[in-house]
Scaffold this motif. Structure first.
Motif, mmCIF file in Angstrom:
data_model
loop_
_atom_site.group_PDB
_atom_site.id
_atom_site.type_symbol
_atom_site.label_atom_id
_atom_site.label_comp_id
_atom_site.label_asym_id
_atom_site.label_seq_id
_atom_site.Cartn_x
_atom_site.Cartn_y
_atom_site.Cartn_z
ATOM 1 N N UNK A 1 0.818 -1.203 0.000
ATOM 2 C CA UNK A 1 0.000 0.000 0.000
ATOM 3 C C UNK A 1 0.855 1.256 0.000
ATOM 4 N N UNK B 1 0.836 4.314 -2.622
ATOM 5 C CA UNK B 1 0.708 5.729 -2.257
ATOM 6 C C UNK B 1 1.838 6.532 -2.881
ATOM 7 N N UNK C 1 0.121 0.433 -9.664
ATOM 8 C CA UNK C 1 -0.250 1.387 -8.600
ATOM 9 C C UNK C 1 -1.687 1.192 -8.107
ATOM 10 N N UNK C 2 -2.607 0.908 -9.029
ATOM 11 C CA UNK C 2 -4.008 0.742 -8.620
ATOM 12 C C UNK C 2 -4.157 -0.464 -7.699
ATOM 13 N N UNK D 1 -2.633 0.241 -4.353
ATOM 14 C CA UNK D 1 -3.443 1.124 -3.512
ATOM 15 C C UNK D 1 -4.629 0.380 -2.902
ATOM 16 N N UNK D 2 -5.132 -0.613 -3.639
ATOM 17 C CA UNK D 2 -6.287 -1.355 -3.158
ATOM 18 C C UNK D 2 -5.896 -2.352 -2.068
ATOM 19 N N UNK E 1 -9.490 6.640 -10.902
ATOM 20 C CA UNK E 1 -8.131 6.131 -11.144
ATOM 21 C C UNK E 1 -7.614 6.586 -12.497
ATOM 22 N N UNK F 1 -3.337 6.908 -12.506
ATOM 23 C CA UNK F 1 -2.708 5.717 -11.937
ATOM 24 C C UNK F 1 -3.145 4.494 -12.744
#
Ligand SMILES: Nc1ncnc2c1ncn2[C@@H]1O[C@H](COP(=O)(O)OP(=O)(O)O)[C@@H](O)[C@H]1O
Ligand SMILES: [Mg+2]
Lengths: 423, 252
Positions: free
Chosen positions: A329, A333, A416-417, A420-421, B66, B71
């Protein structure tokens, strides 16, 4: 800017690692022990090999030493008293000194098993009968007085030179010079004392053994007063041996003559002796063999150290992979907030290098401490080459880079997605 | 231009576009199955607008945010942000762009635990190629502005949820972004704290910032200037400020 961003990366790495103090500490142990063992083993190995080389050099690297050896099959212990005759002969000596090329000097040595006394004190050193050349060929240093001379040899003088240990043993409080010692049945005047072969004070004389102690007298004196028969009382029975010469030290003119002389000696002795009642010692060959031993030793050491560093590196990689997963995570970020892939790689690589580097620094400390302790407790000589700690520390940093690359690469290539999740 | 933004609803001339999306699709492949999270979505967000993006769960709100936040990349269509075609930027350029032009605010604050308040606020600056003059003072100013001037060296763990979200807001403002993206920014907060955060958004809006706020709470959505409703990956309805404010007046 560049250096300050690196300093910041290191500071950040340290603070991340400090979040898990115990884990970070345990992770560094592998590298720590790897580095420590590299330094310690190198130091002990260097010390041992230096000592061995020193001993060999003391024999004289330009010398070839021939020694009489009692042949194994002869000597029926129960047989009635008989004279056992073996070893190097005067003829051998003549042949070498007169016909061999490249020989600078050759020195015969006759040994007699006499006891040496002064007043109440008695010891059994090696009593060597040898001409004056002995000192220069064996490069022995004089402690006091003089060594035997040509004059002594010619006139069969009743004089002797003591080794340092014998002198200290027989004359603990006084100079031995001018004193008389009783060798066997004869009184000899002490004209000189030779320096110890070993650094002063490390070995004390054991009066009952030959180790360490030496007494020298002219060869002619030895032959005239003690003869070539060595009679010894051994557990009740009489042991009589007849050896013409116990040792012949052949000094070559140049280093390159040594192998030639050694080969010539070997073939001559083989031809002239029916039995192998001699040995040929070539310090130069021993030196080469010692070098070879050291090389093998270093390879083995290197492998052990390499394996322990490998294991340490794998441990670090393992923990870093777990860290990367744990901090998925955080990676997401950072990426969202503008971190490029190279920033993430740098972050985790620096963290790994801080880990392994810390292990390296402490490892160098421990690695220097071990030889220090060994030297004091085991009385073994150790040598820490100045390059060893630098080398070992460098390796630890390298381990950090090598084993940090994959976790860092994994971190940098996360989506990145997804990151982040991640919970 | 930045400051002299006319009050929303009284717009006479159209402001310049910040994010232009045309025919955006985002497809997820789950084994054999293909899910279209966004299905030919076209819209333009303009400078100074404050949008609430609403819709039921699974309607594509997060996917849209997103993509807006660079991203994620669309599988089809064109997205221009501040005049850049996102498809033309490589990963490094996109990263720098995110840090410089976009401000992110997340539901779960997403501060870095090992950094203190000030360091967290400065985070997006760290990854920029050039550090602007006086950035420290700017970070201090932002911390004061969100009411954390006396907590500069606290770690996130030592702060309440509302305080953490304030840090996140300060962080999103540090590079003076063109677009502020907030995904359920008040979702984890009690209503009083949520209200304070929304007041901060109101202030930012008044200053002319462009804000996109994803939410599923009608309460929160009502605070925004405009509402964009999504359904099955496309637009269900668009409610512009003037009309909505009228409705709100009717309701009361
Ligand atoms: N990583 C993913 N893999 C597969 N399907 C996804 C993924 N992310 C979102 N989806 C699907 O896309 C649709 C829209 O999701 P999302 O944008 O998260 O909706 P919302 O935020 O409005 O709840 C949903 O049907 C969801 O299941
Ligand atoms: Mg969502």
């Amino acid at each position: 800017m560049r250096s300050s961003s690196l300093a910041r990366a290191v500071r950040l790495g340290v603070s991340s690692l400090l979040l898990h103090k115990l884990r970070s500490f345990l992770t560094t142990l592998g590298v720590l022990f790897g580095v420590a063992s590299v330094i310690a083993m190198l130091a002990v190995g260097e010390g041992a090999s230096a000592e061995a080389q020193d001993q060999i050099r003391r024999l004289g690297s330009r010398n070839v030493i021939l020694r009489s050896v009692k042949p194994p099959q002869v000597g029926d212990e129960d047989a009635e008293m008989r004279v056992l005759s073996y070893g190097l002969t005067r003829d051998d000596f003549e042949r070498i000194s007169e016909t061999f090329p490249g020989v600078e000097q050759s020195v015969p040595v006759l040994q007699t098993p006499a006891e040496v006394r002064s007043g109440q004190l008695l010891c059994r050193p090696r009593v060597l009968c040898t001409p004056h050349l002995f000192q220069s060929v064996t490069r022995r240093d004089l402690f006091s007085g003089r060594f035997l001379t040509e004059q002594d040899e010619a006139s069969r003088s009743l004089v002797c030179v003591l080794g340092y240990e014998v002198a200290r043993f027989l004359f603990p409080f006084d100079t031995a010079l001018g004193e008389r010692v009783k060798v066997g049945e004869h009184y000899l005047e002490v004209v000189g004392v030779l320096h110890s072969r070993i650094p002063v004070g490390t070995v004390t004389l054991d009066p009952s053994s030959e180790a360490g102690g030496e007494v020298f007298m002219p060869l002619s004196t030895g032959r005239a007063y003690f003869g070539e028969r060595q009679t010894q009382m051994r557990s009740g029975s009489m042991d009589i041996q007849e050896v013409q010469l116990h040792e012949i030290i052949v000094a070559a003119e140049r280093d390159i003559d040594v192998p030639v002389i050694a080969a010539a000696c070997r073939s001559m002795l083989k031809r002239e002796h029916d039995e192998k009642d001699y040995e040929v010692i070539v310090p130069l060959e021993l030196l080469a063999r010692a070098e070879e031993t050291k090389r093998i030793f270093n390879i083995v050491l290197g492998s052990i150290a390499g394996i322990s560093l490998l294991v340490g590196g794998i441990g670090i990689m393992n923990v870093m992979l777990a860290t990367v997963t744990e901090r998925t995570r955080e990676i997401g970020i950072r990426r969202a907030l503008g971190a490029k892939r190279k920033h993430i790689v740098t972050q985790f690589l620096v963290e790994t290098m801080v880990l392994s580097g810390a292990g390296g620094v402490v490892g160098v400390g421990v690695g220097l401490l071990i030889p220090w302790i060994v030297e004091r407790t085991a009385e073994l000589e150790t040598i820490v080459e100045p390059a060893a700690p630098i080398f070992a520390f460098g390796i630890s940093v390298l381990v950090g880079i090598v084993f940090g690359l994959y976790p860092a690469w994994r971190a940098a290539n996360m989506d990145p997605v997804e990151a982040l999740r991640h919970e | 231009m930045e400051s002299a933004q006319p009050k929303a609803g009284e717009v006479t001339s159209t402001p310049e576009p910040v994010a232009e999306l045309s025919e955006i699709t985002r497809m997820y492949r789950m084994g054999e199955e293909e899910v279209l999270a966004l299905d030919g979505f076209s819209f333009t967000f303009r400078k100074g607008e404050y949008w609430a993006i609403m819709g039921s769960s699974g309607s594509g709100k997060s996917t849209l945010l997103n993509i807006l936040g660079c991203v994620d990349r669309p599988t089809g269509g064109s997205y221009r942000v501040r005049g850049h075609e996102v498809a033309d930027l490589d990963d490094d350029e996109l990263s720098t762009f995110r840090g410089a032009e976009l401000g992110f605010i997340f539901q779960s604050y997403n501060l870095i635990p090992q950094l203190d308040v000030l360091e967290n606020i400065l985070m997006p600056v760290m990854y920029q190629d050039e550090v602007p003059e006086g950035i420290q003072e700017r970070a201090l100013g932002l911390a004061k502005r969100v009411g954390l001037g006396d907590r500069l060296h606290h770690r996130p763990m030592q702060l309440s949820g509302g305080q953490q979200q304030r840090v996140a807001i300060a962080r999103s403002l540090i590079n003076d972004p063109a677009l502020i993206l907030a995904d359920e920014a008040t979702g984890n907060l009690d209503s009083k704290t949520a209200d304070e955060i929304l007041e901060l958004f109101d202030e930012l809006h008044a200053e002319g910032k462009t804000i996109l706020l994803v939410t599923h709470e009608a309460e929160v959505g009502r605070r925004a200037e405009n509402i964009l409703r999504l359904k099955d990956g496309n637009i269900e309805s668009v409610e512009r400020g003037a009309k909505r404010h009228g409705e709100a007046a009717d309701a009361q």
